[in-house]
Design an enzyme around this catalytic site. Structure first.
Site, PDB file in Angstrom:
ATOM      1  CG  ASP A  35       3.036   4.671  -6.925  1.00  0.00           C
ATOM      2  OD1 ASP A  35       2.129   3.971  -7.433  1.00  0.00           O
ATOM      3  OD2 ASP A  35       3.316   5.822  -7.314  1.00  0.00           O
ATOM      4  CE1 TYR A  43     -12.294   3.727  -9.728  1.00  0.00           C
ATOM      5  CE2 TYR A  43     -14.572   3.394 -10.384  1.00  0.00           C
ATOM      6  CZ  TYR A  43     -13.491   3.059  -9.593  1.00  0.00           C
ATOM      7  OH  TYR A  43     -13.599   2.050  -8.677  1.00  0.00           O
ATOM      8  CB  THR A  80     -14.394   0.442   1.036  1.00  0.00           C
ATOM      9  OG1 THR A  80     -14.524   1.378  -0.046  1.00  0.00           O
ATOM     10  CG2 THR A  80     -14.774  -0.945   0.573  1.00  0.00           C
ATOM     11  CG  ASP A 112      -2.209   0.787   0.979  1.00  0.00           C
ATOM     12  OD1 ASP A 112      -3.296   0.172   0.978  1.00  0.00           O
ATOM     13  OD2 ASP A 112      -2.128   2.021   0.762  1.00  0.00           O
TER      14      ASP A 112
HETATM   15  P1  NAD Z   1      -9.954   2.179  -0.414  1.00  0.00           P
HETATM   16  O1  NAD Z   1      -9.702   3.611  -0.727  1.00  0.00           O
HETATM   17  O2  NAD Z   1     -10.540   1.805   0.889  1.00  0.00           O
HETATM   18  O3  NAD Z   1      -8.594   1.354  -0.598  1.00  0.00           O
HETATM   19  C1  NAD Z   1      -7.730   1.578  -1.665  1.00  0.00           C
HETATM   20  C2  NAD Z   1      -6.312   1.397  -1.153  1.00  0.00           C
HETATM   21  O4  NAD Z   1      -5.423   1.568  -2.267  1.00  0.00           O
HETATM   22  C3  NAD Z   1      -5.903   2.427  -0.086  1.00  0.00           C
HETATM   23  O5  NAD Z   1      -5.352   1.777   1.048  1.00  0.00           O
HETATM   24  C4  NAD Z   1      -4.875   3.278  -0.790  1.00  0.00           C
HETATM   25  O6  NAD Z   1      -3.862   3.778   0.071  1.00  0.00           O
HETATM   26  C5  NAD Z   1      -4.307   2.291  -1.794  1.00  0.00           C
HETATM   27  N1  NAD Z   1      -3.634   2.951  -2.917  1.00  0.00           N
HETATM   28  C6  NAD Z   1      -4.066   4.021  -3.630  1.00  0.00           C
HETATM   29  N2  NAD Z   1      -3.167   4.356  -4.560  1.00  0.00           N
HETATM   30  C7  NAD Z   1      -2.136   3.478  -4.438  1.00  0.00           C
HETATM   31  C8  NAD Z   1      -0.904   3.312  -5.115  1.00  0.00           C
HETATM   32  N3  NAD Z   1      -0.534   4.134  -6.122  1.00  0.00           N
HETATM   33  N4  NAD Z   1      -0.088   2.297  -4.738  1.00  0.00           N
HETATM   34  C9  NAD Z   1      -0.440   1.484  -3.718  1.00  0.00           C
HETATM   35  N5  NAD Z   1      -1.586   1.593  -3.028  1.00  0.00           N
HETATM   36  C10 NAD Z   1      -2.420   2.588  -3.390  1.00  0.00           C
HETATM   37  O7  NAD Z   1     -10.854   1.672  -1.612  1.00  0.00           O
HETATM   38  P2  NAD Z   1     -11.669   0.308  -1.830  1.00  0.00           P
HETATM   39  O8  NAD Z   1     -13.082   0.679  -1.910  1.00  0.00           O
HETATM   40  O9  NAD Z   1     -11.209  -0.771  -0.920  1.00  0.00           O
HETATM   41  O10 NAD Z   1     -11.209  -0.017  -3.320  1.00  0.00           O
HETATM   42  C11 NAD Z   1     -10.413  -1.132  -3.653  1.00  0.00           C
HETATM   43  C12 NAD Z   1     -10.499  -1.320  -5.158  1.00  0.00           C
HETATM   44  O11 NAD Z   1     -11.848  -1.625  -5.510  1.00  0.00           O
HETATM   45  C13 NAD Z   1     -10.134  -0.072  -5.963  1.00  0.00           C
HETATM   46  O12 NAD Z   1      -9.418  -0.466  -7.114  1.00  0.00           O
HETATM   47  C14 NAD Z   1     -11.469   0.501  -6.359  1.00  0.00           C
HETATM   48  O13 NAD Z   1     -11.395   1.251  -7.550  1.00  0.00           O
HETATM   49  C15 NAD Z   1     -12.281  -0.769  -6.536  1.00  0.00           C
HETATM   50  N6  NAD Z   1     -13.729  -0.590  -6.427  1.00  0.00           N
HETATM   51  C16 NAD Z   1     -14.290  -0.180  -5.254  1.00  0.00           C
HETATM   52  C17 NAD Z   1     -15.665  -0.025  -5.194  1.00  0.00           C
HETATM   53  C18 NAD Z   1     -16.372   0.413  -3.939  1.00  0.00           C
HETATM   54  O14 NAD Z   1     -17.586   0.631  -3.991  1.00  0.00           O
HETATM   55  N7  NAD Z   1     -15.700   0.536  -2.803  1.00  0.00           N
HETATM   56  C19 NAD Z   1     -16.456  -0.279  -6.322  1.00  0.00           C
HETATM   57  C20 NAD Z   1     -15.850  -0.685  -7.491  1.00  0.00           C
HETATM   58  C21 NAD Z   1     -14.473  -0.844  -7.532  1.00  0.00           C
END
Ligand code: NAD
Length: 254
Positions: free
Chosen positions: A59, A161, A196, A36
């Site tokens: 990253d 996105y 989340t 992360d």
């Molecule tokens: P979240 O924001 O809780 O977690 C995302 C994590 O990714 C964070 O801990 C952040 O620090 C980390 N991150 C961001 N940029 C980064 C980078 N460059 N390198 C390493 N780590 C990085 O979000 P989430 O809801 O758990 O989302 C997880 C995945 O699911 C994402 O790809 C998101 O697009 C996808 N998603 C989420 C939803 C939703 O409703 N929550 C819906 C569709 C897709």
């Protein structure tokens, strides 16, 4: 592939879906390297999961960072059997807004983290997985990516996105076909709306109405439900090259 005894990398492991997947791996007897960019969140989650977990600040779109994460898995646990790509950002910006056109930087950021980051980790993990001993069925590894329903039903303000997640969906089949001969499967999940921290930024009434818009079960998804699908993908060798919607039949109105 059983999770017990296997070694996984989970990107975005410090939060939301990635944290739930990391917990699921440990609960099922696997070991995990959480990756992360948020060092505090990642280290705290790894500490909570105990001895079977490590944390690497990285990253995902950076080559050296990705290599360091793979190396930590090899140094700590001796293997790389699984990669779950959950790291992501959700840049929301209209093409033509009040303050001018969509900032190119925010489009590039979406593509960089979500698409290039996914591909960067995927190629590095696959390179490590091909060196693993195949199991009885010839399997060496599993890669699970996270797209979004926005890849198919993008809303206003989701150009960056949706384009990034569409790219993740599109690379699934060609990469699965290429890696099949090494016994590595690639599957992508396209989540609907999950509870989340990414969603927590929205006002509660917006979250409630989003939940109600899900035909069934008429609520936001739970991260544990996402992790349960990752577990099923790992354990079901016939699932390969597919993009699976996990969205309660949600189809967003434009
Ligand atoms: P979240 O924001 O809780 O977690 C995302 C994590 O990714 C964070 O801990 C952040 O620090 C980390 N991150 C961001 N940029 C980064 C980078 N460059 N390198 C390493 N780590 C990085 O979000 P989430 O809801 O758990 O989302 C997880 C995945 O699911 C994402 O790809 C998101 O697009 C996808 N998603 C989420 C939803 C939703 O409703 N929550 C819906 C569709 C897709």
């Amino acid at each position: 592939m059983k999770i017990e005894g296997r070694v996984f990398l989970v990107t975005g492991g410090g939060s939301g879906l990635g944290a739930a997947v990391s917990r699921m791996v440990v609960d099922n007897g696997g070991r995990v390297v959480l990756v992360d960019i948020n060092a505090d969140a990642g280290a705290a989650m790894a500490a909570e999961l105990g001895d079977a977990a490590r944390f690497q600040r990285a990253d995902v779109s950076n080559e050296a960072d990705g290599k360091a994460a793979i190396q930590l898995a090899l140094d700590s646990f001796g293997h790389v059997h699984g990669l779950v790509n959950c790291a992501g950002v959700a840049p929301g910006e209209k093409v033509v807004g009040r303050d001018g056109p969509h900032r190119l930087e925010s489009f590039v950021r979406g593509i960089t983290v979500n698409l290039i980051g996914t591909f960067n980790m995927l190629r590095l993990a696959a390179d490590a997985m091909v060196k693993e001993e195949p199991d009885g069925e010839g399997e060496r590894g599993v890669i699970v990516n996270t797209a979004s329903v926005a890849a198919f039903d993008g809303q206003i303000g989701q150009a960056a996105y949706a384009a990034s997640k569409g790219g993740v969906a599109a690379l699934t089949l060609p990469v699965a076909r290429e890696l099949a001969r090494f016994g590595i499967r690639v599957v992508t999940i396209a989540p609907g709306i999950f509870e989340t921290p990414m969603m927590a930024g929205l006002p509660q009434d917006v979250q409630d109405s989003l939940g109600k818009s899900v035909p069934f079960p008429s609520r936001l998804g739970r991260p544990s439900e996402y992790a349960a699908l990752v577990k099923h993908i790992c354990e079901n060798n016939m699932l390969n090259g597919e993009v699976i919607r996990l969205d309660g039949a949600l189809r967003m109105a434009p």
